[in-house]
Design an enzyme around this catalytic site. Structure first.
Site, mmCIF file in Angstrom:
data_model
loop_
_atom_site.group_PDB
_atom_site.id
_atom_site.type_symbol
_atom_site.label_atom_id
_atom_site.label_comp_id
_atom_site.label_asym_id
_atom_site.label_seq_id
_atom_site.Cartn_x
_atom_site.Cartn_y
_atom_site.Cartn_z
ATOM 1 N N THR A 36 0.844 -1.193 0.000
ATOM 2 C CA THR A 36 0.000 0.000 0.000
ATOM 3 C C THR A 36 0.879 1.242 0.000
ATOM 4 O O THR A 36 1.871 1.315 0.724
ATOM 5 C CB THR A 36 -0.932 0.031 1.222
ATOM 6 N N PHE A 90 1.253 5.240 0.696
ATOM 7 C CA PHE A 90 0.707 6.303 1.532
ATOM 8 C C PHE A 90 1.355 7.632 1.156
ATOM 9 O O PHE A 90 2.536 7.681 0.812
ATOM 10 C CB PHE A 90 0.975 6.035 3.011
#
Length: 417
Positions: A289, A291
């Protein structure tokens, strides 16, 4: 160069007087950020103060609002503190009245870029992957949990936090569209990025066996990313969506649920005294992921390390689909690599009418385009590319020019904490 880093429509320069200021000492106390802060909205006039006096006045008002939340019962006689002084025109010194001291240049200095004094807002509860991203970006920071992504933005805008952490895309689940819309709605700047490998675990109360689990709860993305593993581990268990992975673990511990398991991180198991029934249950080991780190003020772009720049634009009316091709050509001609392109509906103008009405009319959807490219706004080629892009767009905004995350990925559980 000033035009490129202003991060505003049509590259207009922006007065950053307020953006470079530090929060006052009266706001140093940790605050749990909840939706309740929405009932007390506050913003500087036109986004920033037009003078030092305006900024001081705005800062005093904001400190008073935050203090009223921390002390609703009036335990401090309803007096806010700004810069260590009572919020008023006079104060008592040895029985005499004297003028309150004004803010000094020290109070207006920027917050530290690194170190332990930064307060970083993230969506979720302790043990969430966003908390791990905050720790990776700013080691030893004070992580402030928020119940919604929008609240994390407001925490920075209200000077409750110095940075916000925002997940924007996952290697398996794709883009998080809601957060792209928030980037456009708010005026924060992207100042960095981190990429966190996702390491899922199946958690339950101590003593619970896998065959006793009748329900598995977690975030919908986490359930989708562990579908095959859950089929093998808990084939008869129902799966229910929860708003956050770590919050699912907290819910099981708080309600003493012996028939329920959660998909969350190993750190969540440690925080909420849960046992790990199965470790590393993600179906794809390449689950990562990305960010973004957000701040009130942009950073100065550099050329001594790899940088990435994020922009958002809308095509000019009546230019057709060729506009997107021309925009992409502006980068290709200068050998600038694109790493991301995302389209979102244009909320102010969702439809565009095509045709003159002679044979009826057609309606096309209007979109905002988000683009990431590998170049710093300090580079001439990036400035020239955006100058050309501006010719084809009705709206163009630089969301940020920031260092790329060049750290190698590690899929070990320690990266999850």
């Amino acid at each position: 160069m000033q035009a490129a880093t202003s991060c505003d429509l049509k590259f207009r320069s922006t007065n950053l007087t307020a953006s470079t200021a530090r929060p006052t000492n009266g706001m140093s106390k940790r605050v749990n950020v909840l939706c309740g802060y929405r009932s007390m909205p506050f913003s500087f006039r036109n986004g920033v103060s037009v003078s030092r006096a305006d900024w001081q006045s705005s800062c005093a008002i904001l400190s008073s609002k935050v203090a009223s939340v921390e002390d609703p019962g009036g335990l401090a006689d309803n007096i806010a503190v700004v810069n260590g002084h009572k919020n008023g025109s006079v104060e008592t010194t040895n029985g005499k009245l004297s003028q309150v001291q004004p803010l000094t240049i020290t109070d207006l200095s920027p917050a530290p870029l690194h170190g332990s004094n930064l307060r970083v807002a993230y969506q979720g509860v302790p043990g969430a992957y966003s908390e791990a991203a905050a720790g990776k970006a700013y080691p030893n920071c004070e992580a402030i949990p928020c119940d919604q992504f929008d609240v994390a933005f407001q925490a920075v805008e209200l000077w409750i936090a110095d940075r916000a952490v925002l997940p924007v895309e996952n290697s398996l689940g794709g883009s998080i569209h809601r957060n792209y819309d928030l980037l456009l709605r708010h005026r924060l700047h992207i100042v960095g990025e981190v990429q966190i490998p996702v390491h899922h675990c199946l958690l339950a109360l101590p003593g619970v066996r896998t065959d006793c689990v009748s329900r598995v709860i977690s975030h919908p993305q986490a359930l989708a990313q562990t579908e095959r593993s859950l089929d093998n581990l808990t084939p008869r268990a129902a799966r229910e969506a929860f708003h956050d992975t770590a919050a699912a673990a907290e819910y099981i511990a708080a309600n003493n649920l012996h028939d329920t398991a959660a998909v969350a991180s190993a750190r969540a198991a440690e925080l909420y005294n849960l046992q790990i029934l199965a470790d590393g249950i993600q179906d794809d080991t390449g689950n990562v992921t990305r960010f973004l780190m957000l701040a009130r003020e942009p950073i100065i772009p550099r050329t001594d390390r790899p940088f990435k720049t994020s922009i958002v634009f809308a095509a000019q009316e009546h230019k057709g689909t060729s506009v997107l091709f021309k925009v992409l050509s502006a980068f290709a001609f200068r050998n600038i690599s694109l790493t991301k392109i995302e389209s979102r509906p244009h909320h102010n103008r969702p439809l565009r009418v095509v045709g003159d009405g002679s044979f009826g009319t057609a309606k096309n959807f209007e979109y905002m385009f988000y683009v990431d490219f590998e170049a710093s706004m300090a580079e001439t080629r990036a400035q020239n590319a955006l100058s050309e892009v501006q010719e084809y767009t009705s709206f163009l905004r630089v969301l940020g020019s920031y260092p790329m995350d060049m750290t190698p990925w590690s899929m070990s559980p320690t990266e999850d904490a």
